[in-house]
Scaffold this active site. Structure first.
Site, short mmCIF file in Angstrom:
data_model
loop_
_atom_site.label_atom_id
_atom_site.label_comp_id
_atom_site.label_asym_id
_atom_site.label_seq_id
_atom_site.Cartn_x
_atom_site.Cartn_y
_atom_site.Cartn_z
N PHE A 1 0.87 -1.16 0.00
CA PHE A 1 0.00 0.00 0.00
C PHE A 1 0.91 1.22 0.00
O PHE A 1 2.05 1.16 0.49
CB PHE A 1 -0.93 0.00 1.22
CG PHE A 1 -1.91 1.15 1.21
CD1 PHE A 1 -2.84 1.26 0.21
CD2 PHE A 1 -1.87 2.12 2.20
CE1 PHE A 1 -3.73 2.33 0.17
CE2 PHE A 1 -2.75 3.18 2.18
CZ PHE A 1 -3.69 3.29 1.16
N THR A 2 0.44 2.33 -0.54
CA THR A 2 1.31 3.50 -0.77
C THR A 2 2.01 3.98 0.50
O THR A 2 3.24 4.12 0.54
CB THR A 2 0.49 4.64 -1.38
OG1 THR A 2 -0.70 4.84 -0.60
CG2 THR A 2 0.11 4.33 -2.81
N PHE B 1 0.57 11.61 -5.50
CA PHE B 1 -0.84 11.51 -5.90
C PHE B 1 -1.76 12.30 -4.98
O PHE B 1 -2.88 12.63 -5.36
CB PHE B 1 -1.29 10.04 -5.96
CG PHE B 1 -1.29 9.32 -4.64
CD1 PHE B 1 -2.41 9.32 -3.82
CD2 PHE B 1 -0.16 8.65 -4.20
CE1 PHE B 1 -2.41 8.67 -2.61
CE2 PHE B 1 -0.15 7.98 -2.99
CZ PHE B 1 -1.27 7.99 -2.19
#
Length: 488
Positions: free
Chosen positions: A138-139, A461
């Site tokens: 996961f980021t 992002f």
């Protein structure tokens, strides 16, 4: 017998496979659907980053299920009796009891949200050169590990990245790859093995109990800790119950307790699992607890609140217990399946089988003419907002990073995620999304790519800004007006 059997037998005389809400709506929030010209202005103002859109400009907010799930009436009521004490709050005692009932874990460390737990876990266990195998990253997890000098090794199965599949547990860990990683690096150099429930970045796909059991046996044999991210455990529980042989008639609590028995410690984001803000780390291992304990007062808050308000603590205690209700954990997966199946039947590229986090459009196939270096998932997210007022989240190369030479590390998949917050949307709203996605697919040749105008070095992002390459947005707006007239 739980409500599972009851739910299975609810059929419509028409034969339609329609998800049935097992709740009623008692509090409503007004929504706003702007004209397409104003949506165009809004996406330009947000730098073609849906994170930067103002909520007042969004019709259906399908960006995430993090902190956007609907709380139950019992959760809201619990907030009114919170014990507002800095230390020793009785509200915290309720939460501790809920942790023990739901997760069967003795020790608990509260934190303000899931990534705070990742910070503390990484600071405690990750050293430079240490390896962390996982079913998928996961980021924020990867960022925390790499900032501590750790190395992420993804050992997902061959099925994981297949867009169209009928494999029920695409979140499984590849056992052969796991053994190879341990042999390659040496067990002593593995900080821990991380298992993520409902793998976020590959479509909210679950792992099976059988796979978890096998990974646990390998971890124990090699004296390696096994960590589970339980933020999306609700949906993973649902899929084990309905998809895995031998679990259909087992109570949710028993399934969850079995899952936790295979792990050494776990953490969660309350914004997901309990429909509240906050988070926590759980374990039955006193030594693991003590290694992390003193970081909580330093970074989060005292041990009986961990950066959360006591009102959130009260709501979390109730929300965690509601995790054991099949009607609660089945709502999002059944609604997601409805949309995924409908789009798939129309030939619109979506990840199958449906997962538990959201409907994931395959941007590579949806707009195959847009090169991956022009961020097709981000472009599709912007195009869908312009066409519908629906805010989704890019889960592709924009969510990735650059290498040491400044080149994009292209993502394994380019997805537009349409998250389904629990008990938030109605079926008519989902049918609206279905209609606008169909229109966009029929006009997909109008969509172009994006390029950066402002690119942060870490987690770009979230706040980075882009612009369209060419005038494709104007063309999309013109075609919308031609087809829909003065419609919103």
């Amino acid at each position: 017998m739980e409500n599972f059997e009851q739910l299975k037998t609810v059929k419509f005389y028409s034969g339609d496979a329609t998800p049935l809400e097992m709740h009623k709506v008692r509090v409503v929030q007004k929504l706003n659907l702007l004209p397409i010209e104003e949506r165009k202005e809004s996406i330009f103002g947000a730098g073609f980053n849906t994170f930067l859109l103002q909520n007042k400009d969004v019709y259906l907010d399908m960006l995430t299920d993090s902190g956007t799930n609907a709380m139950s009436d019992n959760q809201v009521a619990a907030m009114s009796v919170a014990d507002d004490s800095y230390a020793g709050s009785s509200s915290y005692t309720k939460l501790e009891n809920a942790i023990h009932e739901v997760f069967n874990q003795k020790y608990f460390l509260p934190v303000h949200q899931g990534r705070a737990a990742e910070h503390i876990i990484s600071k405690t266990f990750v050293k430079p050169g240490k390896v962390i195998p996982m079913n998928y990253h996961f980021t924020t997890t990867k960022a925390h590990i790499e900032m501590m000098g750790g190395i992420v090794e993804e050992i997902y199965t061959d099925e994981a990245l297949k867009i169209k599949s009928d494999f029920p547990f695409k979140g499984n860990m590849d056992i052969h790859k796991l053994n190879k990683i341990i042999t390659k690096w040496g067990a002593a150099n593995v900080a821990y093995i991380r298992f993520e429930a409902g793998t976020n970045l590959i479509g909210g796909q679950p792992f099976s109990m059988a796979n978890l059991r096998e990974v646990s046996a390998i971890a124990k044999a090699n004296k390696i800790l096994l960590l589970m991210d339980t933020s999306l455990i609700n949906e993973n529980l649902y899929f084990i119950k309905v998809r895995e042989e031998g679990y259909q008639n087992k109570p949710i609590k028993d399934i969850l307790h079995e899952m936790m028995s295979y792990t050494d410690f776990s953490y969660f984001s309350g914004r997901k699992v309990s429909c509240t803000r906050g988070g926590g780390i759980c374990t039955n291992n006193h030594d693991i607890y003590m290694q992390m304990r003193d970081w909580v007062p330093l970074y989060e808050g005292f041990l009986t609140y961990g950066g959360m308000s006591v009102r959130e603590i009260e709501a979390m205690a109730v929300g965690l217990v509601e995790t054991l209700d099949f009607n609660v954990i089945s709502h999002s997966p059944t609604f997601i399946k409805y949309l995924v199946d409908s789009l798939d039947k129309r030939g619109i590229p979506v990840i199958t089988p449906s997962g538990g986090l959201g409907c994931h459009l395959d941007a590579k196939a949806f707009i195959s003419h847009v090169p991956q270096g022009q961020y097709p998932a981000g472009a599709l997210a912007a195009a869908l907002y312009v066409a519908s007022g629906i805010r989704g989240m890019e889960r592709g190369t924009i969510s990735s990073v650059r290498d040491a030479n400044g080149e994009d590390i292209l993502a394994d998949v380019e997805l537009l995620r349409l998250a389904f917050p629990r008990r938030v949307f109605t079926l008519s709203q989902i049918k609206y999304a279905e209609d606008r996605i169909q229109w966009l697919y029929d006009n997909r040749e109008l969509i172009g790519g994006l390029e950066w105008t402002e690119e942060p070095p870490v987690l770009r992002f979230f706040v980075g800004k882009l612009k369209p390459i060419g005038d494709w947005v104007d063309k999309l707006v013109a075609k919308f007006r031609k087809d829909f007239g003065d419609s919103l």
